[in-house]
Design a protein around this motif. Structure first.
Motif, PDB file in Angstrom:
ATOM      1  N   SER A 159      18.029 -10.120   2.658  1.00  0.00           N
ATOM      2  CA  SER A 159      17.191 -10.910   1.759  1.00  0.00           C
ATOM      3  C   SER A 159      16.207 -10.017   1.015  1.00  0.00           C
ATOM      4  O   SER A 159      15.943 -10.222  -0.179  1.00  0.00           O
ATOM      5  N   GLY A 160      15.649  -9.024   1.715  1.00  0.00           N
ATOM      6  CA  GLY A 160      14.768  -8.070   1.044  1.00  0.00           C
ATOM      7  C   GLY A 160      15.495  -7.298  -0.038  1.00  0.00           C
ATOM      8  O   GLY A 160      14.975  -7.099  -1.146  1.00  0.00           O
ATOM      9  N   TRP A 161      16.723  -6.861   0.263  1.00  0.00           N
ATOM     10  CA  TRP A 161      17.543  -6.166  -0.727  1.00  0.00           C
ATOM     11  C   TRP A 161      17.812  -7.077  -1.922  1.00  0.00           C
ATOM     12  O   TRP A 161      17.703  -6.655  -3.079  1.00  0.00           O
ATOM     13  N   ALA A 162      18.157  -8.339  -1.656  1.00  0.00           N
ATOM     14  CA  ALA A 162      18.444  -9.282  -2.738  1.00  0.00           C
ATOM     15  C   ALA A 162      17.203  -9.590  -3.566  1.00  0.00           C
ATOM     16  O   ALA A 162      17.285  -9.781  -4.791  1.00  0.00           O
ATOM     17  N   THR A 163      16.037  -9.610  -2.912  1.00  0.00           N
ATOM     18  CA  THR A 163      14.787  -9.922  -3.610  1.00  0.00           C
ATOM     19  C   THR A 163      14.460  -8.863  -4.654  1.00  0.00           C
ATOM     20  O   THR A 163      13.839  -9.167  -5.681  1.00  0.00           O
ATOM     21  N   ASP A 164      14.855  -7.606  -4.422  1.00  0.00           N
ATOM     22  CA  ASP A 164      14.643  -6.552  -5.407  1.00  0.00           C
ATOM     23  C   ASP A 164      15.530  -6.728  -6.630  1.00  0.00           C
ATOM     24  O   ASP A 164      15.307  -6.073  -7.654  1.00  0.00           O
ATOM     25  N   ARG A 165      16.544  -7.614  -6.544  1.00  0.00           N
ATOM     26  CA  ARG A 165      17.564  -7.696  -7.586  1.00  0.00           C
ATOM     27  C   ARG A 165      17.707  -9.072  -8.245  1.00  0.00           C
ATOM     28  O   ARG A 165      18.170  -9.164  -9.377  1.00  0.00           O
ATOM     29  N   TYR A 166      17.349 -10.150  -7.534  1.00  0.00           N
ATOM     30  CA  TYR A 166      17.624 -11.498  -8.025  1.00  0.00           C
ATOM     31  C   TYR A 166      16.349 -12.340  -8.065  1.00  0.00           C
ATOM     32  O   TYR A 166      15.323 -11.984  -7.494  1.00  0.00           O
ATOM     33  N   ASP A 167      16.440 -13.486  -8.728  1.00  0.00           N
ATOM     34  CA  ASP A 167      15.320 -14.409  -8.861  1.00  0.00           C
ATOM     35  C   ASP A 167      14.921 -14.940  -7.477  1.00  0.00           C
ATOM     36  O   ASP A 167      15.714 -15.639  -6.829  1.00  0.00           O
ATOM     37  N   PRO A 168      13.724 -14.627  -6.998  1.00  0.00           N
ATOM     38  CA  PRO A 168      13.332 -15.055  -5.647  1.00  0.00           C
ATOM     39  C   PRO A 168      13.247 -16.574  -5.489  1.00  0.00           C
ATOM     40  O   PRO A 168      13.399 -17.088  -4.383  1.00  0.00           O
ATOM     41  N   ARG A 169      13.010 -17.299  -6.574  1.00  0.00           N
ATOM     42  CA  ARG A 169      12.939 -18.756  -6.481  1.00  0.00           C
ATOM     43  C   ARG A 169      14.292 -19.351  -6.100  1.00  0.00           C
ATOM     44  O   ARG A 169      14.371 -20.271  -5.271  1.00  0.00           O
ATOM     45  N   LYS A 170      15.361 -18.826  -6.706  1.00  0.00           N
ATOM     46  CA  LYS A 170      16.696 -19.317  -6.395  1.00  0.00           C
ATOM     47  C   LYS A 170      17.110 -18.950  -4.970  1.00  0.00           C
ATOM     48  O   LYS A 170      17.804 -19.711  -4.289  1.00  0.00           O
ATOM     49  N   LEU A 171      16.675 -17.781  -4.524  1.00  0.00           N
ATOM     50  CA  LEU A 171      16.952 -17.390  -3.139  1.00  0.00           C
ATOM     51  C   LEU A 171      16.275 -18.364  -2.170  1.00  0.00           C
ATOM     52  O   LEU A 171      16.893 -18.816  -1.201  1.00  0.00           O
ATOM     53  N   ARG A 214       0.807  -1.217   0.000  1.00  0.00           N
ATOM     54  CA  ARG A 214       0.000   0.000   0.000  1.00  0.00           C
ATOM     55  C   ARG A 214       0.843   1.271   0.000  1.00  0.00           C
ATOM     56  O   ARG A 214       0.447   2.275  -0.584  1.00  0.00           O
ATOM     57  N   TRP A 215       2.001   1.239   0.653  1.00  0.00           N
ATOM     58  CA  TRP A 215       2.794   2.451   0.845  1.00  0.00           C
ATOM     59  C   TRP A 215       4.034   2.533  -0.034  1.00  0.00           C
ATOM     60  O   TRP A 215       4.702   3.576  -0.055  1.00  0.00           O
ATOM     61  N   PHE A 216       4.383   1.472  -0.748  1.00  0.00           N
ATOM     62  CA  PHE A 216       5.606   1.483  -1.556  1.00  0.00           C
ATOM     63  C   PHE A 216       5.352   0.911  -2.947  1.00  0.00           C
ATOM     64  O   PHE A 216       4.652  -0.082  -3.095  1.00  0.00           O
ATOM     65  N   VAL A 217       5.959   1.556  -3.945  1.00  0.00           N
ATOM     66  CA  VAL A 217       6.082   0.990  -5.276  1.00  0.00           C
ATOM     67  C   VAL A 217       7.534   0.594  -5.488  1.00  0.00           C
ATOM     68  O   VAL A 217       7.835  -0.493  -5.951  1.00  0.00           O
ATOM     69  N   ALA A 218       8.437   1.508  -5.133  1.00  0.00           N
ATOM     70  CA  ALA A 218       9.865   1.198  -5.135  1.00  0.00           C
ATOM     71  C   ALA A 218      10.267   0.629  -3.772  1.00  0.00           C
ATOM     72  O   ALA A 218       9.590   0.854  -2.770  1.00  0.00           O
ATOM     73  N   ARG A 219      11.345  -0.142  -3.744  1.00  0.00           N
ATOM     74  CA  ARG A 219      11.954  -0.674  -2.517  1.00  0.00           C
ATOM     75  C   ARG A 219      11.037  -1.614  -1.726  1.00  0.00           C
ATOM     76  O   ARG A 219      11.144  -1.729  -0.515  1.00  0.00           O
ATOM     77  N   ARG A 220      10.146  -2.283  -2.407  1.00  0.00           N
ATOM     78  CA  ARG A 220       9.232  -3.179  -1.693  1.00  0.00           C
ATOM     79  C   ARG A 220       9.967  -4.327  -0.999  1.00  0.00           C
ATOM     80  O   ARG A 220       9.666  -4.671   0.143  1.00  0.00           O
ATOM     81  N   GLY A 221      10.914  -4.937  -1.703  1.00  0.00           N
ATOM     82  CA  GLY A 221      11.635  -6.052  -1.110  1.00  0.00           C
ATOM     83  C   GLY A 221      12.390  -5.635   0.138  1.00  0.00           C
ATOM     84  O   GLY A 221      12.350  -6.313   1.171  1.00  0.00           O
ATOM     85  N   LEU A 222      13.079  -4.495   0.071  1.00  0.00           N
ATOM     86  CA  LEU A 222      13.852  -4.017   1.212  1.00  0.00           C
ATOM     87  C   LEU A 222      12.950  -3.721   2.396  1.00  0.00           C
ATOM     88  O   LEU A 222      13.261  -4.093   3.544  1.00  0.00           O
ATOM     89  N   MET A 223      11.817  -3.040   2.148  1.00  0.00           N
ATOM     90  CA  MET A 223      10.903  -2.710   3.250  1.00  0.00           C
ATOM     91  C   MET A 223      10.270  -3.963   3.849  1.00  0.00           C
ATOM     92  O   MET A 223      10.085  -4.066   5.060  1.00  0.00           O
ATOM     93  N   MET A 224       9.948  -4.947   2.993  1.00  0.00           N
ATOM     94  CA  MET A 224       9.382  -6.188   3.514  1.00  0.00           C
ATOM     95  C   MET A 224      10.423  -6.924   4.341  1.00  0.00           C
ATOM     96  O   MET A 224      10.109  -7.515   5.386  1.00  0.00           O
TER      97      MET A 224
END
Length: 421
Positions: A292-304, A133-143
């Motif tokens: 992990s949130g930072w990585a999720t914004d950048r890499y394939d979440p399945r492999k993580l 609801r509050w983010f479009v950018a940086r969602r992975g990092l905030m999560m």
């Protein structure tokens, strides 16, 4: 109460909301981790067996998960503020009332049923709703940051709760948690708007063409939660994520979170020292989940997810065969802590990609319910195995094997072809 925002904050007010929710999730994490500390004191105070005490913890964990999808739908329909305030009040009342308990069913009612429902609305699904609801950018990092609040709650409160129970018994712990929850009620009511547009803002990073998702119609929240489930349940992605999160809960909250202190006590370690190990896990999970949130914004979440589950499984199989020295337990605490809730940001991203911004948090709530079903299974099952066999070996080895299954399931998830932003 109308919220007045300093003009300089603008979209950055999203970080204020994250801060308040972080503290609320932190306190809820302390409540959910308390049964691990209270297990031995309640056993000594009331002569209740460990299986009975584990039952209450298991019910609480189960309801904590099952509340999530309905809480997400209610947040869409009636607003985040109302749901959070009512949930914090429920937790304050139930934990405070538990100070008067004398029978096992009192523990089940307060910490199992009422606290389970209350804390279920202030949990991972709240983090997913806030981020969407509050983010479009940086969602992975905030999560990642909001998910890490669970670890921070353990870090701050678990050693303190263990020390208090050792010095003064279990009642001051439950009264302290009740007081913290009560203090958070007015803070959330004051600082958390229902959505950015409620205070004239757009989500952080949103462009001029951003369109706010339509809310769930009032009076249809509960029905919509089931509708979202039925739509999601027809997809392969939902079930693979559900299986993974079932194992995630089984291996974290249910097994290690509930039984680690008792396992250490079986091996001659004092409760305060064991709680210190849990706090060390919390410290490193704060780092690991945020990264992990930072990585999720950048890499394939399945492999993580694959990597997280494989490493977790190996560490669980190793633990019961270790010598339980300070060095071996310290290595386990650091390694396991980095992986504790690192699975959440990739799972949220995959759910949002597959089911959209409106249904995504609700579907994630159902997936998180799988997390808590797994946790309840381990909380009760490991207690029963310990009571029957006098050891935790089989419980940890089976949990490690389950983590390998979750790793394989993660690689089988298909991602949709997303349009360029």
């Amino acid at each position: 109460m109308t919220l007045r925002l300093p003009r300089a904050l603008g979209q950055n007010y999203a970080y204020v909301v994250v801060g308040v929710i972080f503290v609320s999730l932190l306190a809820a994490a302390a409540l959910r981790s308390a049964p691990g500390v209270l297990m031995k004191p309640l056993e000594d105070a009331f002569s209740w067996d460990r299986g009975t005490i584990s039952l209450a913890a298991g019910i609480g964990i189960f309801l904590y998960g099952m509340t999530g999808p309905f809480a997400a739908a209610l947040m869409s329909s009636f607003g985040i503020k109302r749901v959070v305030v009512i949930s914090l009040a429920l937790m304050a009342i139930s934990t405070g009332a538990s100070s008067f308990m004398t029978q096992p069913w009192h523990y089940v009612a307060t910490w199992g049923v009422i606290s389970g429902v209350g804390s279920g609305a202030v949990a991972m699904v709240l983090g997913a709703t806030i981020v969407n609801r509050w983010f479009v950018a940086r969602r992975g990092l905030m999560m990642g940051l909001l998910t890490a609040s669970t670890a921070t709650g353990t870090l701050i409160f678990l050693p303190l709760m263990a020390w208090v129970t050792q010095q003064s018994g279990w009642r001051p712990v439950v009264l302290g948690i009740a007081a913290v929850m009560a203090l958070l009620v007015p803070l959330a009511a004051w600082l958390v708007p229902d959505k950015p547009s409620s205070v004239g803002l757009k989500p952080y990073g949103a462009g001029e063409d951003y369109v706010e998702p339509a809310p769930v119609p009032a009076g249809q929240a509960l029905t919509y939660a089931f509708d979202a489930l039925f739509r999601a349940a027809r997809t392969r992605t939902f079930w693979l994520l559900f299986i993974g999160f079932f194992v995630c809960g089984l291996t974290t909250n249910g097994l290690v979170g509930t039984h680690m202190i008792a396992l250490c006590a079986d091996r001659g370690m004092a409760p305060v020292q064991a709680a210190g190990l849990m706090a060390l896990m919390g410290l490193f999970d704060l780092v690991g989940t945020t990264l992990s949130g930072w990585a999720t914004d950048r890499y394939d979440p399945r492999k993580l997810l694959f990597a997280y589950y494989v490493l977790r499984g190996l560490s669980l199989i190793y633990l019961p065969y270790s010598d339980f020295s300070i060095v071996s337990l310290g290595v386990f605490a650091v390694f396991y802590g980095l992986d504790w809730l690192a699975t959440v940001p990739p799972t949220v991203k995959l759910a949002s990609e597959a089911f959209g911004d409106r249904d995504g948090p609700i579907v994630f709530g159902w997936i998180a319910a799988g997390h808590q079903i797994g946790a309840a299974t381990a909380a009760i099952g490991a207690g029963v195995l310990r009571a029957a066999q006098g050891r935790y070996l089989e419980a940890f080895v089976m949990a490690g094997a389950a983590a390998m299954i979750a790793a394989a399931a993660s690689l089988m998830i298909r991602r949709p072809i997303l349009k360029a932003a």
